[in-house]
Design a protein around this motif. Structure first.
Motif, PDB file in Angstrom:
ATOM      1  N   ARG A  56       7.954   1.669   6.823  1.00 27.08           N
ATOM      2  CA  ARG A  56       6.949   2.664   6.449  1.00 27.08           C
ATOM      3  C   ARG A  56       5.736   2.023   5.782  1.00 27.08           C
ATOM      4  O   ARG A  56       4.591   2.347   6.108  1.00 27.08           O
ATOM      5  CB  ARG A  56       7.563   3.687   5.492  1.00 27.08           C
ATOM      6  CG  ARG A  56       8.600   4.598   6.122  1.00 27.08           C
ATOM      7  CD  ARG A  56       9.122   5.565   5.077  1.00 27.08           C
ATOM      8  NE  ARG A  56      10.010   6.564   5.669  1.00 27.08           N
ATOM      9  CZ  ARG A  56      10.535   7.565   4.990  1.00 27.08           C
ATOM     10  NH1 ARG A  56      10.270   7.694   3.702  1.00 27.08           N
ATOM     11  NH2 ARG A  56      11.318   8.437   5.577  1.00 27.08           N
ATOM     12  N   THR A  57       6.003   1.144   4.829  1.00 27.57           N
ATOM     13  CA  THR A  57       4.896   0.546   4.087  1.00 27.57           C
ATOM     14  C   THR A  57       4.006  -0.281   5.006  1.00 27.57           C
ATOM     15  O   THR A  57       2.775  -0.189   4.959  1.00 27.57           O
ATOM     16  CB  THR A  57       5.435  -0.328   2.945  1.00 27.57           C
ATOM     17  OG1 THR A  57       6.265   0.466   2.095  1.00 27.57           O
ATOM     18  CG2 THR A  57       4.304  -0.928   2.132  1.00 27.57           C
ATOM     19  N   TYR A  73       0.072   0.521   5.882  1.00 27.26           N
ATOM     20  CA  TYR A  73      -0.994  -0.461   5.672  1.00 27.26           C
ATOM     21  C   TYR A  73      -1.758  -0.719   6.969  1.00 27.26           C
ATOM     22  O   TYR A  73      -2.988  -0.836   6.980  1.00 27.26           O
ATOM     23  CB  TYR A  73      -0.413  -1.773   5.166  1.00 27.26           C
ATOM     24  CG  TYR A  73      -0.391  -1.891   3.669  1.00 27.26           C
ATOM     25  CD1 TYR A  73      -1.555  -2.118   2.949  1.00 27.26           C
ATOM     26  CD2 TYR A  73       0.803  -1.768   2.975  1.00 27.26           C
ATOM     27  CE1 TYR A  73      -1.532  -2.217   1.577  1.00 27.26           C
ATOM     28  CE2 TYR A  73       0.854  -1.871   1.606  1.00 27.26           C
ATOM     29  CZ  TYR A  73      -0.326  -2.096   0.903  1.00 27.26           C
ATOM     30  OH  TYR A  73      -0.294  -2.195  -0.456  1.00 27.26           O
ATOM     31  N   ALA A  74      -1.039  -0.836   8.070  1.00 24.73           N
ATOM     32  CA  ALA A  74      -1.688  -1.147   9.341  1.00 24.73           C
ATOM     33  C   ALA A  74      -2.668  -0.050   9.749  1.00 24.73           C
ATOM     34  O   ALA A  74      -3.794  -0.321  10.172  1.00 24.73           O
ATOM     35  CB  ALA A  74      -0.628  -1.343  10.418  1.00 24.73           C
ATOM     36  N   SER A 108      -3.698  -7.865  -1.145  1.00 21.47           N
ATOM     37  CA  SER A 108      -3.573  -8.034  -2.597  1.00 21.47           C
ATOM     38  C   SER A 108      -3.079  -6.751  -3.244  1.00 21.47           C
ATOM     39  O   SER A 108      -2.251  -6.783  -4.169  1.00 21.47           O
ATOM     40  CB  SER A 108      -4.928  -8.435  -3.196  1.00 21.47           C
ATOM     41  OG  SER A 108      -5.386  -9.662  -2.668  1.00 21.47           O
ATOM     42  N   GLY A 109      -3.578  -5.620  -2.767  1.00 18.45           N
ATOM     43  CA  GLY A 109      -3.119  -4.343  -3.314  1.00 18.45           C
ATOM     44  C   GLY A 109      -1.630  -4.140  -3.137  1.00 18.45           C
ATOM     45  O   GLY A 109      -0.944  -3.632  -4.037  1.00 18.45           O
ATOM     46  N   ALA A 110      -1.112  -4.539  -1.983  1.00 23.06           N
ATOM     47  CA  ALA A 110       0.330  -4.429  -1.752  1.00 23.06           C
ATOM     48  C   ALA A 110       1.111  -5.292  -2.733  1.00 23.06           C
ATOM     49  O   ALA A 110       2.089  -4.848  -3.346  1.00 23.06           O
ATOM     50  CB  ALA A 110       0.654  -4.834  -0.320  1.00 23.06           C
ATOM     51  N   LEU A 111       0.660  -6.530  -2.897  1.00 27.62           N
ATOM     52  CA  LEU A 111       1.346  -7.439  -3.813  1.00 27.62           C
ATOM     53  C   LEU A 111       1.393  -6.868  -5.222  1.00 27.62           C
ATOM     54  O   LEU A 111       2.459  -6.835  -5.865  1.00 27.62           O
ATOM     55  CB  LEU A 111       0.642  -8.800  -3.817  1.00 27.62           C
ATOM     56  CG  LEU A 111       1.071  -9.769  -4.922  1.00 27.62           C
ATOM     57  CD1 LEU A 111       2.530 -10.170  -4.755  1.00 27.62           C
ATOM     58  CD2 LEU A 111       0.161 -11.004  -4.926  1.00 27.62           C
ATOM     59  N   ALA A 147       4.376   7.958  -2.663  1.00 27.42           N
ATOM     60  CA  ALA A 147       2.990   8.407  -2.638  1.00 27.42           C
ATOM     61  C   ALA A 147       2.180   7.370  -1.896  1.00 27.42           C
ATOM     62  O   ALA A 147       2.188   6.207  -2.245  1.00 27.42           O
ATOM     63  CB  ALA A 147       2.466   8.566  -4.054  1.00 27.42           C
ATOM     64  N   VAL A 148       1.502   7.779  -0.857  1.00 20.86           N
ATOM     65  CA  VAL A 148       0.770   6.845  -0.032  1.00 20.86           C
ATOM     66  C   VAL A 148      -0.669   6.807  -0.494  1.00 20.86           C
ATOM     67  O   VAL A 148      -1.338   7.821  -0.584  1.00 20.86           O
ATOM     68  CB  VAL A 148       0.815   7.291   1.449  1.00 20.86           C
ATOM     69  CG1 VAL A 148       0.210   6.223   2.322  1.00 20.86           C
ATOM     70  CG2 VAL A 148       2.247   7.558   1.849  1.00 20.86           C
ATOM     71  N   CYS A 149      -1.144   5.618  -0.832  1.00 23.56           N
ATOM     72  CA  CYS A 149      -2.468   5.508  -1.409  1.00 23.56           C
ATOM     73  C   CYS A 149      -3.519   5.340  -0.324  1.00 23.56           C
ATOM     74  O   CYS A 149      -3.216   4.949   0.792  1.00 23.56           O
ATOM     75  CB  CYS A 149      -2.521   4.342  -2.381  1.00 23.56           C
ATOM     76  SG  CYS A 149      -1.235   4.467  -3.652  1.00 23.56           S
ATOM     77  N   SER A 150      -4.752   5.582  -0.701  1.00 31.87           N
ATOM     78  CA  SER A 150      -5.831   5.597   0.285  1.00 31.87           C
ATOM     79  C   SER A 150      -6.053   4.251   0.914  1.00 31.87           C
ATOM     80  O   SER A 150      -6.646   4.133   1.970  1.00 31.87           O
ATOM     81  CB  SER A 150      -7.119   6.078  -0.367  1.00 31.87           C
ATOM     82  OG  SER A 150      -7.517   5.188  -1.406  1.00 31.87           O
ATOM     83  N   ASN A 151      -5.605   3.151   0.274  1.00 28.08           N
ATOM     84  CA  ASN A 151      -5.763   1.840   0.881  1.00 28.08           C
ATOM     85  C   ASN A 151      -4.469   1.394   1.551  1.00 28.08           C
ATOM     86  O   ASN A 151      -4.329   0.241   1.923  1.00 28.08           O
ATOM     87  CB  ASN A 151      -6.180   0.831  -0.175  1.00 28.08           C
ATOM     88  CG  ASN A 151      -5.132   0.630  -1.233  1.00 28.08           C
ATOM     89  OD1 ASN A 151      -4.129   1.345  -1.239  1.00 28.08           O
ATOM     90  ND2 ASN A 151      -5.337  -0.311  -2.113  1.00 28.08           N
TER      91      ASN A 151
END
Length: 498
Positions: A367-368, A372-373, A391-394, A487-491
């Motif tokens: 999912r993650t 992101y893709a 970087s945001g994921a990390l 919660a899925v963020c805008s980035n």
């Protein structure tokens, strides 16, 4: 650059004299004028064209025509793409099997949008000209969310749907007028916020205020014998506040950006002569100043929607009307959040809902990664975007590790909890500046050079937090619970609720 702008920008030149007098680029002048005109027209929806006295067809037509006028005013003949993408997607919706139609619409929309992104990247590289890519990104969200809602309504049983899917489900194919009015309605054409089809139809038909029970303090008139009259709350105080905040953000941006241009981070003076703390402070300030531009546009768009009666979201515990149904951003919560997750969730909130709706709630696995893709592809192809996403994921995962392993030791007393919250708030501000400058800079190697001159120190700390904290400070054991929805963020960041 001026020559490239003249070739690439195809909007109206009527207000060139305003651009010359103000020193603002013509694309920005046209954008502001179109939004001011939209704000002036918005009350017509709530008053003259109220659903109690006006047919849905008339309200659809009014919003559609104004949207087309503003689109042509700002983008000229390039506005044909604003109609081309949804037209192709509508053909797919009408002709293809509902079981697979939603994926085909997503593919068509992303390919079309990607071609426009690449065209701009080739002919107007690195520019911040306000062109059709912004509206096309919002239109992509609209057509794809509608396609998935139709898929749910036409092919799935009620008990197969999640709570959000039940809310957004659409069981009837929109007519041509309903569809293109939804796509082009003038309140949110230029820069959002993204509006889902179910909410839009409720607004057009006048059902928005009927869905939310008014407070007992008295917003309901029962004097008539056979029917109840809902007294709609006025949005004008909220509109006034948002317009004032939007104006202040524009003033801050125009006055501060000359002193803190993001391009300075590429200069040898910045890289070689600024001290380590000075570099970090500059990144935090420069990225914060750049955000004022987005705050200005988004708050003004929110005000336009609210002035037309769009965006009502019920009442809070104190009986006050809420106008945040389709709000793009909560500025205060974003800027002062204690943790990275909470801060990210307040940025581009409509995109957060869109990513959750299309990917996170539907993907059986990965999912993650898939979220992101999609977010990356939707934004475009500048390498700086992808550095920010990765970087945001990390740091999202690292902040989870810190929260699980360290926070339990600081919640045992109020002073310790206050110290922890202050530390995480400061850290969140540093991380935001550290990961978002590349999104604004757009370029790969200049961004890498900045990171190298900062010794990649936050990246290193993030990796250490992920690898060592669970070993050195194992999180306290707790009873196993079913996985809560993230919660899925805008980035593209997916953050579980802890």
């Amino acid at each position: 650059m001026a020559a490239a702008f003249d070739v690439y920008y195809d909007g109206s030149r009527i207000f060139s004299w305003v651009s010359d007098l103000s020193g603002l680029p013509l694309d920005q002048v046209n954008f502001v004028i179109s939004q001011i005109l939209a704000l002036a027209c918005a009350p017509l929806f709530r008053n003259t064209l109220h659903p109690s006295t006006t047919s849905p067809a008339t309200r659809h037509t009014f919003g559609l025509v104004l949207g087309l006028v503003f689109g042509y005013f700002c983008f000229g003949m390039q506005a044909i793409h604003l109609g081309g993408l949804p037209a192709l997607c509508y053909i797919v919706m009408r002709t293809q099997d509902p079981h697979s139609m939603q994926r085909m619409v997503l593919g068509v929309a992303l390919v079309y949008l990607s071609c426009i992104h690449l065209h701009r990247q080739m002919y107007d590289y690195g520019s911040y000209t306000l062109d059709i890519t912004g509206p096309l990104m919002v239109i992509t969200q609209k057509v794809t969310s509608l396609a998935f809602s139709l898929h749910d309504g036409l092919t799935r049983r009620e008990d197969e749907l999640s709570a959000d899917q039940k809310y957004h489900v659409v069981r009837k194919m929109p007519t041509v007028l309903e569809y293109f009015s939804y796509i082009f309605h003038f309140q949110a054409l230029m820069c959002g916020p993204v509006l889902f089809y179910r909410d839009y139809i409720d607004f057009i038909n006048g059902h928005t205020f009927l869905k939310h029970a008014p407070p007992s303090s008295g917003h309901l008139d029962n004097n008539s014998n056979s029917r109840k009259v809902v007294l709609e709350p006025s949005p004008y105080l909220v509109v006034f506040k948002k317009v004032v905040c939007s104006t202040m953000c524009a003033i801050f941006f125009l006055n501060l950006i000359p002193s803190f241009p993001i391009q300075r981070v590429k200069e040898p003076e910045f890289l070689e002569e600024f001290s380590f703390p000075s570099k970090m402070i500059y990144l935090v300030i420069a990225t914060t100043v750049c955000r004022f531009k987005y705050y200005h546009a988004w708050l003004l768009a929110d005000a336009i929607c609210n002035a037309s009666g769009l965006g009502f979201n019920g009442y809070d515990a104190k009986g006050r009307a809420r106008w945040d149904l389709i709000s793009n951003v909560d500025v205060l919560k974003f800027e002062v959040s204690f943790v990275l997750r909470d801060s990210i969730e307040q940025w581009n909130k409509g995109t957060t809902r869109w990513l959750r709706m299309l990917v996170y709630e539907r993907a059986p696995r990965f999912r993650t990664v898939l979220t992101y893709a999609l977010s990356a592809l939707w934004h475009g192809f500048y390498p700086g975007y992808y550095l920010t996403f990765m970087s945001g994921a990390l740091f999202t995962f690292a902040s989870r590790a810190v929260r699980r392993s360290i926070r339990p030791y600081f919640v045992r007393s109020r002073p310790l909890k206050a110290m922890y919250d202050l530390a995480t708030m400061i850290t969140t501000r540093l991380v935001m500046g550290y990961i978002t400058f590349s999104f604004l800079l757009l370029e790969f190697w200049p961004s890498i050079h900045v990171y190298l001159h900062l010794y990649m120190f936050l990246h290193v700390l993030g990796v250490l937090a992920l690898l060592l904290l669970p070993v050195l400070l194992p999180p306290p054991r707790r009873a196993c619970q079913p996985e809560k929805s993230g919660a899925v963020c805008s980035n593209g960041v997916v953050s579980a609720q802890h």
